[in-house]
Design a protein around this motif. Structure first.
Motif, PDB file in Angstrom:
ATOM      1  N   THR A  29       0.794  -1.224   0.000  1.00 29.43           N
ATOM      2  CA  THR A  29       0.000   0.000   0.000  1.00 29.43           C
ATOM      3  C   THR A  29       0.829   1.277   0.000  1.00 29.43           C
ATOM      4  O   THR A  29       0.292   2.350  -0.226  1.00 29.43           O
ATOM      5  CB  THR A  29      -0.934   0.023   1.227  1.00 29.43           C
ATOM      6  OG1 THR A  29      -0.135  -0.044   2.417  1.00 29.43           O
ATOM      7  CG2 THR A  29      -1.911  -1.142   1.194  1.00 29.43           C
ATOM      8  N   ALA A  30       2.129   1.148   0.273  1.00 29.19           N
ATOM      9  CA  ALA A  30       2.966   2.346   0.383  1.00 29.19           C
ATOM     10  C   ALA A  30       4.315   2.100  -0.283  1.00 29.19           C
ATOM     11  O   ALA A  30       4.750   0.961  -0.445  1.00 29.19           O
ATOM     12  CB  ALA A  30       3.162   2.714   1.845  1.00 29.19           C
ATOM     13  N   THR A  31       4.942   3.189  -0.642  1.00 31.62           N
ATOM     14  CA  THR A  31       6.287   3.114  -1.217  1.00 31.62           C
ATOM     15  C   THR A  31       7.212   4.020  -0.417  1.00 31.62           C
ATOM     16  O   THR A  31       6.759   4.845   0.376  1.00 31.62           O
ATOM     17  CB  THR A  31       6.299   3.553  -2.697  1.00 31.62           C
ATOM     18  OG1 THR A  31       5.892   4.924  -2.773  1.00 31.62           O
ATOM     19  CG2 THR A  31       5.384   2.691  -3.538  1.00 31.62           C
ATOM     20  N   MET A  32       8.489   3.847  -0.669  1.00 39.82           N
ATOM     21  CA  MET A  32       9.483   4.689  -0.007  1.00 39.82           C
ATOM     22  C   MET A  32      10.560   4.998  -1.042  1.00 39.82           C
ATOM     23  O   MET A  32      10.876   4.140  -1.872  1.00 39.82           O
ATOM     24  CB  MET A  32      10.072   3.950   1.197  1.00 39.82           C
ATOM     25  CG  MET A  32      11.013   4.789   2.018  1.00 39.82           C
ATOM     26  SD  MET A  32      11.563   3.951   3.535  1.00 39.82           S
ATOM     27  CE  MET A  32      10.172   4.289   4.598  1.00 39.82           C
ATOM     28  N   THR A  33      11.088   6.183  -0.981  1.00 41.37           N
ATOM     29  CA  THR A  33      12.156   6.550  -1.907  1.00 41.37           C
ATOM     30  C   THR A  33      13.443   6.785  -1.134  1.00 41.37           C
ATOM     31  O   THR A  33      13.418   7.160   0.040  1.00 41.37           O
ATOM     32  CB  THR A  33      11.803   7.823  -2.714  1.00 41.37           C
ATOM     33  OG1 THR A  33      11.518   8.875  -1.795  1.00 41.37           O
ATOM     34  CG2 THR A  33      10.600   7.588  -3.613  1.00 41.37           C
ATOM     35  N   ARG A  34      14.537   6.572  -1.824  1.00 42.06           N
ATOM     36  CA  ARG A  34      15.854   6.785  -1.219  1.00 42.06           C
ATOM     37  C   ARG A  34      15.981   8.265  -0.852  1.00 42.06           C
ATOM     38  O   ARG A  34      15.620   9.144  -1.619  1.00 42.06           O
ATOM     39  CB  ARG A  34      16.940   6.394  -2.216  1.00 42.06           C
ATOM     40  CG  ARG A  34      18.354   6.626  -1.713  1.00 42.06           C
ATOM     41  CD  ARG A  34      19.385   6.168  -2.731  1.00 42.06           C
ATOM     42  NE  ARG A  34      19.501   4.725  -2.777  1.00 42.06           N
ATOM     43  CZ  ARG A  34      20.203   3.987  -1.906  1.00 42.06           C
ATOM     44  NH1 ARG A  34      20.843   4.578  -0.921  1.00 42.06           N
ATOM     45  NH2 ARG A  34      20.253   2.681  -2.024  1.00 42.06           N
ATOM     46  N   PRO A  35      16.505   8.541   0.336  1.00 43.12           N
ATOM     47  CA  PRO A  35      16.674   9.951   0.726  1.00 43.12           C
ATOM     48  C   PRO A  35      17.703  10.643  -0.165  1.00 43.12           C
ATOM     49  O   PRO A  35      18.605   9.988  -0.699  1.00 43.12           O
ATOM     50  CB  PRO A  35      17.158   9.870   2.173  1.00 43.12           C
ATOM     51  CG  PRO A  35      17.626   8.481   2.377  1.00 43.12           C
ATOM     52  CD  PRO A  35      16.939   7.616   1.370  1.00 43.12           C
ATOM     53  N   PRO A  36      17.562  11.938  -0.348  1.00 44.71           N
ATOM     54  CA  PRO A  36      18.520  12.677  -1.181  1.00 44.71           C
ATOM     55  C   PRO A  36      19.930  12.599  -0.605  1.00 44.71           C
ATOM     56  O   PRO A  36      20.115  12.386   0.587  1.00 44.71           O
ATOM     57  CB  PRO A  36      17.993  14.111  -1.179  1.00 44.71           C
ATOM     58  CG  PRO A  36      16.932  14.177  -0.154  1.00 44.71           C
ATOM     59  CD  PRO A  36      16.548  12.792   0.233  1.00 44.71           C
TER      60      PRO A  36
END
Length: 101
Positions: A29-36
């Protein structure tokens, strides 16, 4: 029971139960992206969280792939995250219950 393309409804339920039990359902239900990029303490913490999430997400994707017939694996193994695979499977097979008597 492996996903064959005609048993999506029951497969979907069983995989949902399995992921709930393993406390991995949120990957559907959710995604996460790599932090800058950066060199702050907060970025370091965020990166640790992201890497832990990524490891669990790989487990979910591998679970999906191991729960489908071999002829379907090639069409889905390129999905980058579990949610993308889950959404594509629902798009491809989720309509099976409509056509069943």
């Amino acid at each position: 029971e492996k996903l064959s393309g005609t048993n999506y409804d029951i497969w979907h339920k069983k995989v949902t139960f399995l992921l709930n039990e393993q406390e991995l359902y949120d990957h559907l239900t959710a995604t996460m992206t790599r932090p800058p990029e950066g060199n702050t303490a907060q970025r370091h913490k965020d990166l640790q969280v992201f890497e832990a999430w990524s490891k669990k997400d790989r487990c979910v994707r591998f679970t999906f792939l191991s729960c489908m017939h071999e002829d379907l694996i090639g069409a889905y193994e390129q999905c980058a995250i579990a949610k993308a695979m889950w959404d594509q499977l629902r798009f491809d097979f989720g309509r099976t219950s409509i056509t069943r008597p």
